[in-house]
Design a protein around this motif. Structure first.
Motif, PDB file in Angstrom:
ATOM      1  N   TYR A 124       8.319 -16.345   2.814  1.00  0.00           N
ATOM      2  CA  TYR A 124       7.269 -16.253   3.833  1.00  0.00           C
ATOM      3  C   TYR A 124       6.386 -15.052   3.516  1.00  0.00           C
ATOM      4  N   ALA A 125       5.763 -15.110   2.360  1.00  0.00           N
ATOM      5  CA  ALA A 125       5.067 -13.960   1.777  1.00  0.00           C
ATOM      6  C   ALA A 125       3.923 -13.443   2.635  1.00  0.00           C
ATOM      7  N   ARG A 126       3.278 -14.300   3.392  1.00  0.00           N
ATOM      8  CA  ARG A 126       2.125 -13.838   4.172  1.00  0.00           C
ATOM      9  C   ARG A 126       2.516 -12.753   5.169  1.00  0.00           C
ATOM     10  N   PHE A 127       3.726 -12.835   5.705  1.00  0.00           N
ATOM     11  CA  PHE A 127       4.182 -11.803   6.645  1.00  0.00           C
ATOM     12  C   PHE A 127       4.259 -10.448   5.953  1.00  0.00           C
ATOM     13  N   ASP A 128       4.965 -10.392   4.833  1.00  0.00           N
ATOM     14  CA  ASP A 128       5.109  -9.126   4.118  1.00  0.00           C
ATOM     15  C   ASP A 128       3.769  -8.613   3.613  1.00  0.00           C
ATOM     16  N   MET A 129       2.929  -9.536   3.119  1.00  0.00           N
ATOM     17  CA  MET A 129       1.655  -9.117   2.554  1.00  0.00           C
ATOM     18  C   MET A 129       0.706  -8.579   3.612  1.00  0.00           C
ATOM     19  N   PHE A 130       0.839  -9.047   4.832  1.00  0.00           N
ATOM     20  CA  PHE A 130      -0.017  -8.496   5.879  1.00  0.00           C
ATOM     21  C   PHE A 130       0.222  -6.998   6.013  1.00  0.00           C
ATOM     22  N   PHE A 131       1.494  -6.605   6.050  1.00  0.00           N
ATOM     23  CA  PHE A 131       1.824  -5.182   6.228  1.00  0.00           C
ATOM     24  C   PHE A 131       1.476  -4.381   4.975  1.00  0.00           C
ATOM     25  N   LEU A 132       1.763  -4.938   3.803  1.00  0.00           N
ATOM     26  CA  LEU A 132       1.397  -4.234   2.565  1.00  0.00           C
ATOM     27  C   LEU A 132      -0.105  -4.040   2.467  1.00  0.00           C
ATOM     28  N   ASN A 133      -0.853  -5.101   2.764  1.00  0.00           N
ATOM     29  CA  ASN A 133      -2.306  -5.008   2.610  1.00  0.00           C
ATOM     30  C   ASN A 133      -2.964  -4.153   3.684  1.00  0.00           C
ATOM     31  N   ARG A 134      -2.340  -4.051   4.842  1.00  0.00           N
ATOM     32  CA  ARG A 134      -2.901  -3.151   5.857  1.00  0.00           C
ATOM     33  C   ARG A 134      -2.875  -1.716   5.348  1.00  0.00           C
ATOM     34  N   VAL A 135      -1.780  -1.332   4.703  1.00  0.00           N
ATOM     35  CA  VAL A 135      -1.691   0.015   4.138  1.00  0.00           C
ATOM     36  C   VAL A 135      -2.632   0.145   2.946  1.00  0.00           C
ATOM     37  N   MET A 136      -2.706  -0.870   2.095  1.00  0.00           N
ATOM     38  CA  MET A 136      -3.606  -0.836   0.934  1.00  0.00           C
ATOM     39  C   MET A 136      -5.053  -0.626   1.370  1.00  0.00           C
ATOM     40  N   ARG A 137      -5.474  -1.368   2.374  1.00  0.00           N
ATOM     41  CA  ARG A 137      -6.865  -1.248   2.831  1.00  0.00           C
ATOM     42  C   ARG A 137      -7.120   0.112   3.464  1.00  0.00           C
ATOM     43  N   ALA A 138      -6.140   0.612   4.216  1.00  0.00           N
ATOM     44  CA  ALA A 138      -6.318   1.917   4.859  1.00  0.00           C
ATOM     45  C   ALA A 138      -6.391   3.039   3.836  1.00  0.00           C
ATOM     46  N   GLN A 139      -5.605   2.946   2.756  1.00  0.00           N
ATOM     47  CA  GLN A 139      -5.541   4.027   1.771  1.00  0.00           C
ATOM     48  C   GLN A 139      -6.572   3.885   0.656  1.00  0.00           C
ATOM     49  N   TYR A 140      -6.849   2.653   0.244  1.00  0.00           N
ATOM     50  CA  TYR A 140      -7.680   2.441  -0.945  1.00  0.00           C
ATOM     51  C   TYR A 140      -8.925   1.590  -0.696  1.00  0.00           C
ATOM     52  N   GLY A 141      -9.025   0.961   0.459  1.00  0.00           N
ATOM     53  CA  GLY A 141     -10.186   0.134   0.760  1.00  0.00           C
ATOM     54  C   GLY A 141     -10.143  -1.242   0.120  1.00  0.00           C
ATOM     55  N   MET A 142      -8.963  -1.716  -0.296  1.00  0.00           N
ATOM     56  CA  MET A 142      -8.843  -3.031  -0.931  1.00  0.00           C
ATOM     57  C   MET A 142      -7.433  -3.562  -0.702  1.00  0.00           C
ATOM     58  N   ARG A 143      -7.289  -4.859  -0.843  1.00  0.00           N
ATOM     59  CA  ARG A 143      -5.957  -5.446  -0.760  1.00  0.00           C
ATOM     60  C   ARG A 143      -5.265  -5.352  -2.111  1.00  0.00           C
ATOM     61  N   LEU A 144      -3.970  -5.607  -2.125  1.00  0.00           N
ATOM     62  CA  LEU A 144      -3.198  -5.623  -3.359  1.00  0.00           C
ATOM     63  C   LEU A 144      -3.754  -6.686  -4.300  1.00  0.00           C
TER      64      LEU A 144
END
Length: 239
Positions: free
Chosen positions: A134-154
């Motif tokens: 169920y990758a979308r669940f994990d990726m939501f949390f990973l990408n929220r941090v990615m966008r906050a720190q780097y301005g882009m998704r993984l």
């Protein structure tokens, strides 16, 4: 999703990020799709199988409390290359969640915040393909941090073992009745393959279970005709 679409999105992100001052790990992540060959064997790829434990299931307010991952290279789990760390969510952990994963406020009191943990995880990940159940669940949390720190998704390719299961094991469902959905749960797949999951609902335990399931799904996908990296992206890739 197709591999060319992933590369096109990556090129758009690189154009948008051009000229920005980025940390080394973010610059490296922009180039992770370079050189990927869609005709290469899916069985020969490098994967990082990840699982997150969180304070709850609400995307709007919940946060990560644990990250666990194993690397799988050419179908072999590299037990010496494990990522496992608790993260301080900066908020309380509901009792209902503690009952599931067993992580208490005392456990995470001295843990680093998620953005610091993910920075290390990004270096661990490198160019490998991300796999989750169920990758979308994990990726939501990973990408929220990615966008906050780097301005882009993984930018790494992301694969979902649920989608692999549906392609390899479940009969077509043109009317959307989802009769086979329960057969693709983590517990159902573990039972199908005779796998023990002694640390269920911990990040590292579920990551190991997913890695073991991946080992078995890849050959079944190959037998079903999904043999190449391009095939795998098409059948199991998520954005």
């Amino acid at each position: 999703m197709k591999l060319w679409q992933a590369k096109l999105l990556n090129q758009a992100t690189r154009a948008r990020m051009a000229g920005r001052r980025l940390p080394e790990e973010a610059r490296a992540n922009l180039a992770v799709l370079d050189g990927l060959n869609g005709r290469a064997s899916a069985l020969a790829q490098r994967f990082v199988v990840v699982d997150l434990e969180t304070t709850g299931l609400d995307h709007t307010k919940d946060r990560v409390v644990s990250v666990g991952a194993f690397r799988v290279v050419e179908g072999r789990i590299r037990l010496g290359e494990v990522f496992s760390e608790l993260a301080n969510p900066g908020r309380g952990i509901p009792v209902e969640s503690i009952k599931v994963h067993g992580i208490t406020p005392d456990n995470i009191r001295d843990a680093r915040p998620a953005w610091e943990v993910f920075r290390n995880f990004l270096n661990y990940l490198g160019r490998d393909i991300v796999v989750a159940h169920y990758a979308r669940f994990d990726m939501f949390f990973l990408n929220r941090v990615m966008r906050a720190q780097y301005g882009m998704r993984l930018q790494n390719l992301v694969m979902d073992t649920v989608l692999m299961c549906r392609a390899a094991l479940i009969e077509p469902d043109p009317y959307g009745q989802k009769k086979g959905a329960k057969r693709c749960s983590l517990d159902a797949l573990a039972a199908r393959y005779g796998l023990e999951v002694p640390e269920r609902h911990t990040a590292l335990g579920d990551a190991m279970a997913t890695a073991l399931i991946l080992q078995r799904l890849l050959p079944e996908l190959s037998e079903a005709g999904w043999k190449t990296l391009g095939d795998l992206v098409q059948v199991a890739g998520v954005q």
